[in-house]
Design an enzyme around this catalytic site. Structure first.
Site: not given
Ligand SMILES: *[C@@H]1O[C@H](CO)[C@@H](O)[C@H](O)[C@H]1NC(C)=O
Ligand SMILES: *[C@@H]1O[C@H](CO)[C@@H](O)[C@H](O)[C@H]1NC(C)=O
Ligand SMILES: *[C@@H]1O[C@H](CO)[C@@H](O)[C@H](O)[C@H]1NC(C)=O
Ligand SMILES: *[C@@H]1O[C@H](CO)[C@@H](O)[C@H](O)[C@H]1NC(C)=O
Ligand SMILES: *[C@@H]1O[C@H](CO)[C@@H](O)[C@H](O)[C@H]1NC(C)=O
Ligand SMILES: *[C@@H]1O[C@H](CO)[C@@H](O)[C@H](O)[C@H]1NC(C)=O
Ligand SMILES: *[C@@H]1O[C@H](CO)[C@@H](O)[C@H](O)[C@H]1NC(C)=O
Ligand SMILES: *[C@@H]1O[C@H](CO)[C@@H](O)[C@H](O)[C@H]1NC(C)=O
Ligand SMILES: *[C@@H]1O[C@H](CO)[C@@H](O)[C@H](O)[C@H]1NC(C)=O
Length: 365
Positions: A267, A256, A164, A168
């Protein structure tokens, strides 16, 4: 930083639906021949389980997953939505028909030819995947991010064995972007996410974010300026294993909800706190959103591939922990994908609501 939902959470999401019979799979627990394909979420099935995201190393055999559509040079724009399949469940693997599939959530047509991905309290966010894979190449997305704490905009590449590369954008920081990468689902020891910034407001202005992924060097750029370079040799260990993204990857675009109660505290903090669903922007529009104007792809292998190249197929490891990838002329189209979906396993995904699916989708963001 990029975040994954915990396995217990995934299990509890699944367990909340009755009649779940899907078997789990991973590289040490392969799928049975009756449900040979290990989906991107780690469950065995047939039909669309064998398409985008199907993990060859966790499936029944190395050839259980459908071959992956080969890279094609393109500048993908969004003046209409005819090249986007609005529900990935119905994809048959034909990358000539569609450039993108919507894995979860909702897109809307904007008035000026951009792709609008939306996030609501109910839809759990939106994720699109390219139908084609890139096996090294330069990918540039011209996009505008969200601007709301807890809301993350992302442009990444993701392989079927979870190599990956990320751009972001946590929504509380609209003057910077974050770069990151993973090798087979893990962060290689010596590396961490980095922040790059001093940009004009990323919500109001388009910027070009580039992932220039070549065999030996990975470069992140903003508006054509290099902001980070990683060499393959930087992540080759004393054991000789190169922990560098090296398997064919789909391009994914998403917005998201990282700032929600079910996320870990790390997070939530990273994303800029819990989402304020009373935000005036949200009240006015009825959703949060991120806009994408174009995604251009220049494949590293387009000149060297044979003219009848159709797909990438995994083979045995070429060296320790490095699967061999071959370019083939095998079709990527899964004939009868729809009719097979009724088999055990596939039921799980039709039973789960969109928001649960997106929550699972966050595994990959
Ligand atoms: C692989 O899956 C099996 C069966 O679900 C499970 O017992 C095992 O812990 C998993 N291994 C890893 C590394 O996740
Ligand atoms: C892709 O197309 C858009 C819209 O025509 C254009 O603005 C952009 O410069 C193109 N990108 C590349 C890399 O050619
Ligand atoms: C978006 O536009 C396309 C044609 O450009 C049309 O086919 C489609 O129905 C529109 N979708 C929505 C949700 O308005
Ligand atoms: C894939 O889609 C294209 C465009 O719609 C079509 O011409 C082609 O026949 C399809 N290929 C297969 C194998 O179904
Ligand atoms: C950010 O850009 C502005 C304008 O170009 C410049 O004056 C300032 O020094 C830059 N700040 C940093 C931290 O690079
Ligand atoms: C989320 O957590 C906050 C703080 O603990 C709490 O006030 C709120 O009610 C929770 N929301 C939901 C939907 O559980
Ligand atoms: C081959 O590579 C995969 C992916 O890294 C790994 O899971 C597997 O253990 C490797 N097998 C051998 C024999 O090295
Ligand atoms: C693929 O290539 C082989 C050898 O060149 C040829 O025999 C075969 O017909 C081709 N298959 C397809 C689907 O084009
Ligand atoms: C996609 O289609 C499946 C099967 O009809 C449905 O269960 C699912 O809710 C749809 N997903 C979205 C995001 O609309």
């Amino acid at each position: 930083m990029s975040f994954k939902l915990s396995i217990p959470l995934v299990l509890s999401l699944l367990a909340s639906f009755s009649a779940v019979s899907a078997q789990q799979c991973n590289a040490t627990s392969l799928c049975p021949s009756s449900a040979p394909c290990c989906s991107e979420f780690g469950f065995c099935g047939t039909g669309d389980f064998c398409l985008g995201g199907c993990n060859p190393l966790a499936s029944n055999t190395l050839t259980s997953c459908m071959p992956e559509p080969v890279c094609q040079n393109a500048n993908l724009t969004f003046s209409d939505t005819s090249r986007i399949l609005s529900n990935a469940t119905y994809f048959d693997g034909n990358a000539t028909k569609y450039d993108w599939v919507v894995n979860s959530g909702t897109i809307i047509n904007s008035t000026s030819g951009e792709l609008a991905m939306i996030l609501t309290e109910d839809n759990g966010g939106t994720r699109l995947s390219s139908t084609r894979y890139v096996h090294y190449g330069q990918i540039t997305a011209r996009l505008k991010t969200g601007r709301w704490g807890g809301v993350v905009t992302a442009f990444i590449t993701m392989s079927d064995i979870k190599d990956e590369i990320d751009w972001e954008f946590p929504g509380d920081q609209t003057t910077e972007g974050q770069s990151n990468f993973f090798w087979q689902g893990v962060v290689p020891q010596k590396t961490v996410g980095e922040t790059h910034g001093n940009l004009s407001d990323t919500f109001s202005n388009y910027h070009d974010y580039t992932i220039d992924w070549q065999q030996d060097t990975l470069t992140w750029l903003i508006d054509g300026q290099t902001v980070r370079t990683l060499k393959r040799s930087d992540v080759t260990g004393d054991d000789g294993v190169s922990r560098y993204p090296s398997t064919p990857s789909r391009v994914q675009l998403s917005i998201w909800p990282a700032g929600i109660n079910s996320s870990g505290q790390g997070t939530i903090d990273w994303a800029g706190g819990l989402i304020n669903w009373d935000d005036p922007d949200y009240k006015a529009a009825g959703h949060f959103y991120a806009l994408v104007e174009s995604v251009s792809v220049t494949c590293a292998d387009s000149k060297s591939n044979p003219s009848d190249a159709q797909s990438y197929v995994y083979g045995k490891n070429a060296s320790a922990f490095s699967p061999q990838v071959t370019v083939t002329n095998e079709t990527t189209v899964n004939n009868g994908a729809g009719s097979l979906r009724a088999l055990a396993g596939a039921n799980v995904w039709t039973a789960i609501g969109a928001s649960a699916v997106m929550a699972l989708g966050a595994l990959l963001v």
